[in-house]
Design a protein around this motif. Sequence first.
Motif, PDB file in Angstrom:
ATOM      1  N   ASP A 327       0.850  -1.196   0.000  1.00 38.23           N
ATOM      2  CA  ASP A 327       0.000   0.000   0.000  1.00 38.23           C
ATOM      3  C   ASP A 327       0.881   1.241   0.000  1.00 38.23           C
ATOM      4  O   ASP A 327       1.981   1.227   0.579  1.00 38.23           O
ATOM      5  CB  ASP A 327      -0.903   0.003   1.235  1.00 38.23           C
ATOM      6  CG  ASP A 327      -1.902   1.152   1.216  1.00 38.23           C
ATOM      7  OD1 ASP A 327      -2.555   1.347   0.183  1.00 38.23           O
ATOM      8  OD2 ASP A 327      -2.016   1.864   2.233  1.00 38.23           O
ATOM      9  N   THR A 328       0.420   2.296  -0.644  1.00 30.17           N
ATOM     10  CA  THR A 328       1.177   3.555  -0.640  1.00 30.17           C
ATOM     11  C   THR A 328       0.440   4.607   0.176  1.00 30.17           C
ATOM     12  O   THR A 328      -0.776   4.546   0.348  1.00 30.17           O
ATOM     13  CB  THR A 328       1.374   4.104  -2.066  1.00 30.17           C
ATOM     14  OG1 THR A 328       0.095   4.400  -2.640  1.00 30.17           O
ATOM     15  CG2 THR A 328       2.119   3.122  -2.939  1.00 30.17           C
ATOM     16  N   GLU A 329       1.200   5.567   0.669  1.00 30.83           N
ATOM     17  CA  GLU A 329       0.629   6.756   1.304  1.00 30.83           C
ATOM     18  C   GLU A 329       1.026   7.962   0.465  1.00 30.83           C
ATOM     19  O   GLU A 329       2.170   8.057   0.003  1.00 30.83           O
ATOM     20  CB  GLU A 329       1.141   6.915   2.740  1.00 30.83           C
ATOM     21  CG  GLU A 329       0.809   5.765   3.666  1.00 30.83           C
ATOM     22  CD  GLU A 329      -0.678   5.490   3.793  1.00 30.83           C
ATOM     23  OE1 GLU A 329      -1.488   6.433   3.566  1.00 30.83           O
ATOM     24  OE2 GLU A 329      -1.052   4.350   4.112  1.00 30.83           O
ATOM     25  N   THR A 330       0.053   8.867   0.260  1.00 35.69           N
ATOM     26  CA  THR A 330       0.274   9.999  -0.639  1.00 35.69           C
ATOM     27  C   THR A 330      -0.154  11.310   0.025  1.00 35.69           C
ATOM     28  O   THR A 330      -0.755  11.311   1.097  1.00 35.69           O
ATOM     29  CB  THR A 330      -0.526   9.809  -1.944  1.00 35.69           C
ATOM     30  OG1 THR A 330      -1.928   9.796  -1.620  1.00 35.69           O
ATOM     31  CG2 THR A 330      -0.157   8.499  -2.632  1.00 35.69           C
ATOM     32  N   ILE A 338       3.960  10.474  -3.863  1.00 35.59           N
ATOM     33  CA  ILE A 338       4.238   9.461  -2.851  1.00 35.59           C
ATOM     34  C   ILE A 338       4.865  10.070  -1.608  1.00 35.59           C
ATOM     35  O   ILE A 338       5.733  10.927  -1.683  1.00 35.59           O
ATOM     36  CB  ILE A 338       5.118   8.322  -3.430  1.00 35.59           C
ATOM     37  CG1 ILE A 338       5.120   7.120  -2.482  1.00 35.59           C
ATOM     38  CG2 ILE A 338       6.544   8.806  -3.719  1.00 35.59           C
ATOM     39  CD1 ILE A 338       5.600   5.833  -3.113  1.00 35.59           C
ATOM     40  N   PHE A 341       5.423   4.048   1.790  1.00 36.17           N
ATOM     41  CA  PHE A 341       4.699   2.824   1.436  1.00 36.17           C
ATOM     42  C   PHE A 341       4.833   1.806   2.548  1.00 36.17           C
ATOM     43  O   PHE A 341       5.758   1.864   3.371  1.00 36.17           O
ATOM     44  CB  PHE A 341       5.173   2.255   0.093  1.00 36.17           C
ATOM     45  CG  PHE A 341       6.556   1.661   0.098  1.00 36.17           C
ATOM     46  CD1 PHE A 341       6.761   0.312   0.390  1.00 36.17           C
ATOM     47  CD2 PHE A 341       7.666   2.443  -0.218  1.00 36.17           C
ATOM     48  CE1 PHE A 341       8.034  -0.233   0.381  1.00 36.17           C
ATOM     49  CE2 PHE A 341       8.946   1.908  -0.223  1.00 36.17           C
ATOM     50  CZ  PHE A 341       9.138   0.552   0.080  1.00 36.17           C
ATOM     51  N   GLY A 385      -3.205  -5.966  -2.850  1.00 37.14           N
ATOM     52  CA  GLY A 385      -3.463  -4.661  -2.251  1.00 37.14           C
ATOM     53  C   GLY A 385      -4.955  -4.417  -2.175  1.00 37.14           C
ATOM     54  O   GLY A 385      -5.757  -5.264  -2.585  1.00 37.14           O
ATOM     55  N   LEU A 388      -5.655  -1.321  -5.684  1.00 38.36           N
ATOM     56  CA  LEU A 388      -4.323  -1.158  -6.279  1.00 38.36           C
ATOM     57  C   LEU A 388      -4.325  -0.206  -7.471  1.00 38.36           C
ATOM     58  O   LEU A 388      -3.277   0.324  -7.827  1.00 38.36           O
ATOM     59  CB  LEU A 388      -3.776  -2.526  -6.705  1.00 38.36           C
ATOM     60  CG  LEU A 388      -3.162  -3.358  -5.568  1.00 38.36           C
ATOM     61  CD1 LEU A 388      -2.835  -4.757  -6.053  1.00 38.36           C
ATOM     62  CD2 LEU A 388      -1.911  -2.693  -5.002  1.00 38.36           C
ATOM     63  N   ASP A 391      -2.862   3.010  -6.276  1.00 40.59           N
ATOM     64  CA  ASP A 391      -1.417   2.934  -6.021  1.00 40.59           C
ATOM     65  C   ASP A 391      -0.629   2.811  -7.323  1.00 40.59           C
ATOM     66  O   ASP A 391       0.371   3.514  -7.533  1.00 40.59           O
ATOM     67  CB  ASP A 391      -1.110   1.731  -5.119  1.00 40.59           C
ATOM     68  CG  ASP A 391      -1.886   1.785  -3.818  1.00 40.59           C
ATOM     69  OD1 ASP A 391      -1.590   2.652  -2.998  1.00 40.59           O
ATOM     70  OD2 ASP A 391      -2.799   0.968  -3.628  1.00 40.59           O
ATOM     71  N   THR A 402       3.814  -1.231 -13.817  1.00 39.49           N
ATOM     72  CA  THR A 402       3.040  -1.999 -12.831  1.00 39.49           C
ATOM     73  C   THR A 402       2.641  -3.351 -13.406  1.00 39.49           C
ATOM     74  O   THR A 402       2.182  -3.442 -14.546  1.00 39.49           O
ATOM     75  CB  THR A 402       1.786  -1.208 -12.408  1.00 39.49           C
ATOM     76  OG1 THR A 402       1.055  -0.820 -13.573  1.00 39.49           O
ATOM     77  CG2 THR A 402       2.175   0.025 -11.634  1.00 39.49           C
TER      78      THR A 402
END
Length: 868
Positions: A327-330, A338, A341, A385, A388, A391, A402
Motif C-alpha cells: 500500500d502507498t501513502e500519498t 508518494i 509505502f 493490495g 491497487l 497505487d 506496474t
Amino acid sequence: MATLTIIDTFGFLFRNFYALPPLKSKKGIPTGMITGFMNFIVSLGRDFPTDYVVFTLDSKEKETFRKEIYKDYKANRPEAPEDLKTQLPIAIDLIKEMGFKMLESPGFESDDLIASLATVASENGIKVKIVSHDKDMYQLIDDDKIVIFDPIKKIEINEEECFKKFGVHPKDFRDFQALVGDSSDNIPGVRGIGVKTAAKLINQYHTLENIYAHIDEIKGAVKKRLLEGRENAFLSRKLVTLKTDLFDSINLEEFKYPEINPVLKVADKLIDLDIKSIVDRVKKDGLFIKTKEPESKNIEFDAVLLDNEKELFETIDKIGDKIVAFDTETDSIENPNIVGFSFCFEEKRAYYVPINHNYLGVEKQIPQDAALKAIEKILQKKVIGHNLKFDFKMLRKYGINTPIPFADTMILAWITDPDSAVGLDSVAKRYLNHENIKFREIVGKNQNFSNIDLITAAKYAAEDAFITLKLYEKLKEKIWDEVKWDLENIEWPFINLLIDMENEGIKVDIEYLEKLEIKISQKLQNLTQEIYNLAGNEFNIKSPKQLGYILFEVLKLPAKRKTKTGYSTDEKVLNSLKNAHPIIEKLLEYRKLDKLFSTYIIPLKERAKKDKNHKIYTNFLQTGTATGRLSSKNPNLQNIPTSTEINIRNAFIAEKLFVSLDYSQIELRLLAHFSQDPELVKAFLENSDIHQKTADIIGTTRSIAKSINFGLIYGMGPKKLSETINISMKEAKEFIKRYFDSFPTVKNFLEKTKAEARERGYVETLFKRRRFFDFAAANARNIAAFEREAVNTIFQGSAADIIKKAMIDIKNYNPKVKMILQIHDELIFEIENEKEAKEYKKIMENVVKLNVPLKVGISFGKRWGELK
C-alpha cells in the motif's frame, strides 16, 4: 462498547405505513405497516444487534411546551389515514407483549425523550443508535457516540454523513434549522432562506447571535430577509431545540434486549393477522438471537518503521515466494505524490517506509530513488493490495511499470458482496471485526499525510498492509467457494487496462465550449425575462420553494403534491402541468439549459484549461455498480448528454480519428440466448429488426415494442410502461399480456429466474459471476425489488462481463491500443486507420459464443458527437 437503540415509535411506524404496500389479512385488517415493523424487529435481533432497546412515544397531552411557545406548531398536520389509525394500536400492543420498554412523559414529545436518553447514555460510555427520520435528530449526532441509524439502507449517519447531506455540522444544526424552518412541523424559519444559503451562513457564523452581530457584512436580498425574519429565526430555534435534561440517570437494565426471541412471544397474534412468514422464518432460524455485536477485538501486530536502506532491502529479500500486501501513502487523492509505502508478508508484523514526510524536525527517511527501486522489487512478488488501481496509477508517474497483481481485496470484497461498501475500513469491520485507525484521527484539518510524524504514520500505514493480507486470507475462501469468476484473466489485468484508459484522457475543444457558454447564457437570460413576465414577479427560478409559491399561490395552478419543504416542483410535476400555463414550457427549457450549462459546459471547460494538453481524465470504478458495469466519476464521462441541439459531445475531439464500437441490442440477444425463445432466436439469426418484429407479433408500433422489449428485462410493470409511453394502465397491461402470450418461453424464463433467486439466494451471469440477495430478511417491497434486480443482473451483468472480456482481448491483441472510453455497451478508441478498428470489431463479436450472434455497430468521426 455497549449499544442502546432508541426508536422513535410513531415516526418509525408512520414511515413504514407509507413505505410498504397496503397489505390486508383475510379478515380485512390492514397489515402493511405491521409487517414492515416486525421485519425490523427480526433484523434488530439478527442484523443490527444491540444490548438495550427502548421505544419512545409522544405525550398523550396535546398541549406541549412548544404549543405554549407557538400555538401554530404542527398546526398543518393532516389527519392520519384510517388504515394507519387501525394499525397503530395493534403495533403498540405488539411492542408491549414482546417485552420491550416504552417511554413517554407528559408535555414532552418523543424527540425530547430521545435527546435526553441519548445524552445520559453517551455520557456513561454507551453508544447510541437513534432510529428516526426526523431532521431534529441531527443536532444530537456526536461523532460516532450518538448516530442516527437507517434500518432500510443499513447505514449509520454520523457527523461526516450529516455534513454530506446538509452541508453543516451537527453542533450547528439547531441554528441551521432555525433559518430553513420545517414545513412538516409548521416551523417558520426565515422566509426566502434555503438550505444552501443557510449552510453558507452557518458555516461562516455558526450561531444566530453571530449572524445578526455581523449583519452588515451580509449583502443584498439575504440581509433583507434575515432582518425581516429575525423574530421567526429565534422562535424557530426554540421550537427545534430538543430537551436533553429530562433524566438525571437511567436504569439500562429496564431496556435490556429480551432474552427470549420477542417475535415468538407474539406468534399467535401474527398468525391471526396472516403474517405467518415472519414467524416461520424465526422458528427456522432457532430461538437464539444475538443481542450484541462482538466487541471489536483489534488484531495485534507489530508496526515496524523501516528508515534504513540496507534493512529495507534485506527485509524485501525475506519475502521469497510469499504473498505480500502492498500500500502507498500519498499527499492527496487527486494528482497524488508518494509520501511512503507499507508492506506485509508475515503473520504478526508489517512495515512502513517513509520517503517524503515534511515537517519541522522530521527524522531520517529512505531516499526516493532507493524507495522506488524497493517498490519495483516488491512488485515482482505475489503482490496484493486494496484498491491497487490508485497505487499503481500513482507509481506510473515515477516510471514504474506496474504488473498484473496477484489479487486486490477491494475487488474480492465487491465480487463477494457487490451491494456493500468496499472501502478498507468497512471491509475490515465486516469480515475481521477490526476497527482500523481512522485517517481523520491522525490527519488534522489543512494537513496531509506528509505532515504526520513517522511513528504515527507507521502505525496507520502498516495496519493497512497488515489488514489487507488478513482480508485476502479471509476473502479467498469465500471467493473460491461461492463465486466462480475469472479473476486471473479478467479482473486483475483489468486494473492496468483502466489505468491506461484514464491516463490517455480525451482532448477538449475549449473554444467550442466557450461559444456554447455564450450561446446558452444568452438563451437563459432571455428565458429568465420571459418567465418573470409570465409570472408577473421576479423570483429565484432555481428555488423550489419560491417557484412553488409562484406556480401554486400566485398563478393558482393545480398543486400535484407537497413535500416537507413545500410544493413539489420536480420535472414530473412540471411535465404534468404542460398544458396548464405557458410558463411551464419555459421553465422546463430553462432547467434543461441550466443543467447543461452548470453541470457540463462550465466544469468541463475549467477542467480542460488546467491540463497543458487540454485533456480531461475521468476515473473509472471497477467496483462502482452491483451488476458489474463500469462507472465513471470526476467527471462522469459516461453521462455526457447525446442531444444534437446543444451538442456537448462535439467538444471532445480526436487527435487522429475516433471509432465507436457498440454492441447492438446485447441484452435482448442475451434474453434470446438464456430463454431460447424460438421467435427471438429466429429473429436474431435472420438479422431481423427485432423491435419491428415484436411490433408485428403483438400488434403495436415499433416504438412501443422497443419500450416493452427493453423494459421487461428491467422488470418494468404496467404502471411504468404506461408512464413511459403515455398510455393508460389498461392498455399497458394488455400490451404486456400480448407480449408474454406471444413469447411464452421468455415469461417462463423470467419467472424461473426469480424463483431460483429466491430459492438459492443468488443469480449467476453468463460467466458464472454471482450476485447475492438476502430474501430471508426482506419485506414484500424488498422482495419485489430483489426479483427485479436479479433479472436485471442476468442481462446487464452478463453484458458487463462480455464487454470487460472484449476489452482485455483487444488489449492482449494490441498492447498499444488507445482505448479512450467505455460507455456500458460501447467502446471508443482513437485509431490510426479504419483497418485497425475492424480487427477490434471482430474480436468483440467473437468474445463469447451465444446461440445468437453478437453484432457490433461501427462508426468514425473527428469529434465524439459525430459518432453514431
